[in-house]
Scaffold this active site. Structure first.
Site, PDB file in Angstrom:
ATOM      1  N   ARG A 130       0.814  -1.233   0.000  1.00 21.67           N
ATOM      2  CA  ARG A 130       0.000   0.000   0.000  1.00 21.67           C
ATOM      3  C   ARG A 130       0.837   1.269   0.000  1.00 21.67           C
ATOM      4  O   ARG A 130       0.376   2.325   0.414  1.00 21.67           O
ATOM      5  CB  ARG A 130      -0.958   0.030   1.186  1.00 21.67           C
ATOM      6  CG  ARG A 130      -2.022  -1.018   1.084  1.00 21.67           C
ATOM      7  CD  ARG A 130      -3.247  -0.682   1.888  1.00 21.67           C
ATOM      8  NE  ARG A 130      -4.158  -1.803   1.802  1.00 21.67           N
ATOM      9  CZ  ARG A 130      -4.039  -2.897   2.554  1.00 21.67           C
ATOM     10  NH1 ARG A 130      -3.095  -2.980   3.462  1.00 21.67           N
ATOM     11  NH2 ARG A 130      -4.881  -3.886   2.388  1.00 21.67           N
ATOM     12  N   GLU A 194       9.067  19.695 -23.646  1.00 21.21           N
ATOM     13  CA  GLU A 194       8.266  19.923 -22.428  1.00 21.21           C
ATOM     14  C   GLU A 194       8.631  21.262 -21.775  1.00 21.21           C
ATOM     15  O   GLU A 194       7.789  21.907 -21.166  1.00 21.21           O
ATOM     16  CB  GLU A 194       8.456  18.779 -21.421  1.00 21.21           C
ATOM     17  CG  GLU A 194       7.967  17.410 -21.904  1.00 21.21           C
ATOM     18  CD  GLU A 194       6.446  17.207 -21.852  1.00 21.21           C
ATOM     19  OE1 GLU A 194       5.705  18.180 -21.617  1.00 21.21           O
ATOM     20  OE2 GLU A 194       6.013  16.058 -22.057  1.00 21.21           O
ATOM     21  N   GLU A 246      -5.269  17.282 -10.699  1.00 22.83           N
ATOM     22  CA  GLU A 246      -5.685  17.647 -12.053  1.00 22.83           C
ATOM     23  C   GLU A 246      -7.187  17.749 -12.196  1.00 22.83           C
ATOM     24  O   GLU A 246      -7.785  17.161 -13.095  1.00 22.83           O
ATOM     25  CB  GLU A 246      -5.125  16.646 -13.079  1.00 22.83           C
ATOM     26  CG  GLU A 246      -5.163  17.207 -14.493  1.00 22.83           C
ATOM     27  CD  GLU A 246      -4.427  16.341 -15.496  1.00 22.83           C
ATOM     28  OE1 GLU A 246      -3.246  16.053 -15.250  1.00 22.83           O
ATOM     29  OE2 GLU A 246      -5.043  15.980 -16.508  1.00 22.83           O
ATOM     30  N   ARG A 250      -4.301  22.160 -13.342  1.00 25.57           N
ATOM     31  CA  ARG A 250      -3.163  21.337 -13.761  1.00 25.57           C
ATOM     32  C   ARG A 250      -3.277  20.917 -15.219  1.00 25.57           C
ATOM     33  O   ARG A 250      -2.282  20.585 -15.860  1.00 25.57           O
ATOM     34  CB  ARG A 250      -3.036  20.115 -12.838  1.00 25.57           C
ATOM     35  CG  ARG A 250      -1.783  19.279 -13.124  1.00 25.57           C
ATOM     36  CD  ARG A 250      -1.484  18.271 -12.020  1.00 25.57           C
ATOM     37  NE  ARG A 250      -0.362  17.422 -12.399  1.00 25.57           N
ATOM     38  CZ  ARG A 250       0.242  16.578 -11.568  1.00 25.57           C
ATOM     39  NH1 ARG A 250      -0.155  16.462 -10.325  1.00 25.57           N
ATOM     40  NH2 ARG A 250       1.243  15.837 -11.984  1.00 25.57           N
ATOM     41  N   ASN A 254      -1.216  19.976 -20.018  1.00 27.04           N
ATOM     42  CA  ASN A 254      -1.536  19.104 -21.155  1.00 27.04           C
ATOM     43  C   ASN A 254      -1.539  19.849 -22.489  1.00 27.04           C
ATOM     44  O   ASN A 254      -1.937  19.295 -23.511  1.00 27.04           O
ATOM     45  CB  ASN A 254      -2.901  18.442 -20.952  1.00 27.04           C
ATOM     46  CG  ASN A 254      -2.876  17.457 -19.803  1.00 27.04           C
ATOM     47  OD1 ASN A 254      -1.849  16.848 -19.527  1.00 27.04           O
ATOM     48  ND2 ASN A 254      -3.991  17.303 -19.124  1.00 27.04           N
ATOM     49  N   HIS A 257      -0.712  18.119 -25.727  1.00 24.21           N
ATOM     50  CA  HIS A 257      -0.728  16.683 -25.438  1.00 24.21           C
ATOM     51  C   HIS A 257      -1.943  15.949 -25.989  1.00 24.21           C
ATOM     52  O   HIS A 257      -1.921  14.728 -26.073  1.00 24.21           O
ATOM     53  CB  HIS A 257      -0.629  16.433 -23.932  1.00 24.21           C
ATOM     54  CG  HIS A 257       0.776  16.514 -23.411  1.00 24.21           C
ATOM     55  ND1 HIS A 257       1.523  17.676 -23.489  1.00 24.21           N
ATOM     56  CD2 HIS A 257       1.586  15.593 -22.820  1.00 24.21           C
ATOM     57  CE1 HIS A 257       2.714  17.454 -22.958  1.00 24.21           C
ATOM     58  NE2 HIS A 257       2.788  16.198 -22.547  1.00 24.21           N
ATOM     59  N   HIS A 261      -0.376  12.990 -27.722  1.00 27.82           N
ATOM     60  CA  HIS A 261      -0.562  11.576 -27.347  1.00 27.82           C
ATOM     61  C   HIS A 261      -1.101  10.755 -28.512  1.00 27.82           C
ATOM     62  O   HIS A 261      -0.691   9.609 -28.722  1.00 27.82           O
ATOM     63  CB  HIS A 261      -1.529  11.468 -26.163  1.00 27.82           C
ATOM     64  CG  HIS A 261      -0.857  11.708 -24.835  1.00 27.82           C
ATOM     65  ND1 HIS A 261      -1.525  12.244 -23.760  1.00 27.82           N
ATOM     66  CD2 HIS A 261       0.416  11.485 -24.422  1.00 27.82           C
ATOM     67  CE1 HIS A 261      -0.683  12.349 -22.725  1.00 27.82           C
ATOM     68  NE2 HIS A 261       0.502  11.905 -23.109  1.00 27.82           N
TER      69      HIS A 261
HETATM   70 ZN    ZN Z   1       4.397  15.199 -21.631  1.00 29.26          ZN
END
Ligand code: ZN
Ligand code: ADP
Length: 368
Positions: A130, A194, A246, A250, A254, A257, A261
């Site tokens: 955990r 980035e 997020e 936040r 992105n 992205h 992605h």
């Molecule tokens: Zn990234």
């Protein structure tokens, strides 16, 4: 910005819930001092040094040696380099190895490597018993400026990247820009994407500064790099503190992205993450310009900064439009199948959660 200052800054990050505070320490030459630093904070804990085989050879053995000489009990856990290691299979193998060899709640994981190592080691640390402590020692520019800070850890699923994971903040992050000297040039450029993203999304002055210095940034110039890394980490830390999970703000990280992605996946991961992000930043900026959100001039400027860093700005023709569209619909940021975008209005001014009409996407995919 910090010329001839031997002591580089520590950036403190406080996460409100669960209450947790950690430092991101950035300093050239820091790596060599890690055994004594870690000895001071964790002398009696058993250490699991997770790294990939390239980084093991370059830096891992010497860290292992230093920690052992300091009197610590260290076991090296080696994974294969590359995105393929961000898998259930690798995580399971690490769980097994560590459980067989007596990992306990007081054990400490050190993640030494790029984003892949940081993600897998962080995920294993988040899930074993955990959750046990992890210290991040990022060795790629991408991991130093982005993935090592912020607590997101995870592995890939056959249906998409980073779909299985957790929030598990490190107990500390140690960044040594000198470790980038051995980084392949392509990996270095990928990390710059980035940095450019963070600046474009959050800091107009930093973005303007980058515009001037990007052509001069390289792996061996750590005097110029250290302040750039520091600025990027500070910006990311501020965002993460504000919105750890997020839920809203936040999401600005992105930027680039959504298409990034999709393009990364559609390339069969032939593109490095940062290359795909560079393409995503430029493509999303062109779309924002067509939608009247961003000026054409600002869109062109962003693309030229990316190009001057040696990064691609167009979706390669070899990538099928259908594959990109498929990638967009499984995106984590999508809202019941409708992809959501972060769109720049101008540098350091973003709109979050923008739905882009299909016609604009189709146009971007057609014009290559
Ligand atoms: Zn990234
Ligand atoms: P990312 O941080 O972009 O996710 P990876 O973890 O996939 O990158 O690492 C990219 C490649 O660079 C891997 O092959 C890794 O072994 C190698 N690598 C990581 N750090 C260094 C370094 N400091 N010097 C040389 N190679 C490195």
């Amino acid at each position: 910005v910090y010329p001839h200052v031997s002591k580089m800054p520590t950036i403190n990050i406080s996460i409100a819930s669960p209450g947790h505070r950690y430092g991101v320490h950035i300093e050239s030459g820091l790596f060599g001092r890690l055994p004594s630093i870690l000895y001071r904070s964790a002398a009696r804990r058993t250490v699991w040094l997770v790294t990939d085989s390239n980084v093991l050879r370059l830096y891992g053995r010497s860290l292992q040696h230093g920690l052992t000489v300091a009197g610590m009990d260290v076991t090296v856990v080696e994974i294969s380099p590359g995105e393929g290691s961000k898998s259930w299979k690798t995580a399971h193998a690490l769980h097994t190895q560590m459980l067989r060899h007596g990992v306990d709640r007081k054990s400490l994981v050190i993640a030494l490597g790029g984003g892949v190592v940081g993600d897998v080691a962080g995920f294993v640390a988040a899930t074993l018993l955990r959750g046990i402590d992890v210290i991040q020692v990022p060795t790629t520019l991408l991991a130093q400026v982005d993935s090592s800070t912020g607590g997101k850890v995870g592995i890939n699923h056959p249906l998409g990247k980073n779909l299985v994971g957790a929030f598990h903040h490190p107990s500390a992050v140690y960044i040594d820009p000198e470790l980038l000297r051995t980084l392949p040039a392509r990996e270095f450029r990928s990390g710059l994407a980035e940095v450019i993203k963070t600046a474009a999304a959050l800091d107009r002055r930093f973005f303007a500064h980058l515009t001037r210095i990007v052509p001069r940034l390289n792996r061996t110039n750590d005097a110029a790099l250290a302040p750039v890394i520091t600025r990027a980490v500070r910006l990311k830390a501020a965002v993460v503190e504000h919105d750890e999970r997020e839920t809203d703000f936040r999401k600005v990280l992105n930027l680039g992205h959504t298409i990034g992605h999709a393009v990364e996946a559609a390339s069969g991961f032939q593109l490095r993450h940062g290359e795909a992000v560079a393409i995503g930043l430029a493509a999303e900026a062109r779309i924002a310009a067509r939608m009247g959100i961003l000026s054409l001039r600002d869109a062109g400027h962003l693309a030229s900064v990316l190009s001057s860093a040696g990064l691609p700005t167009r979706i390669p023709r070899s990538i099928k439009a259908a594959a990109v569209l498929r990638g967009l619909s499984v995106d984590k940021k999508s809202d019941r199948g409708t992809p959501r975008f972060v769109m720049l209005r101008r540098p350091a001014d973003c709109l979050i959660g923008v739905a882009v009409p299909t016609a604009f996407l189709a146009e971007e995919l057609a014009r290559r």
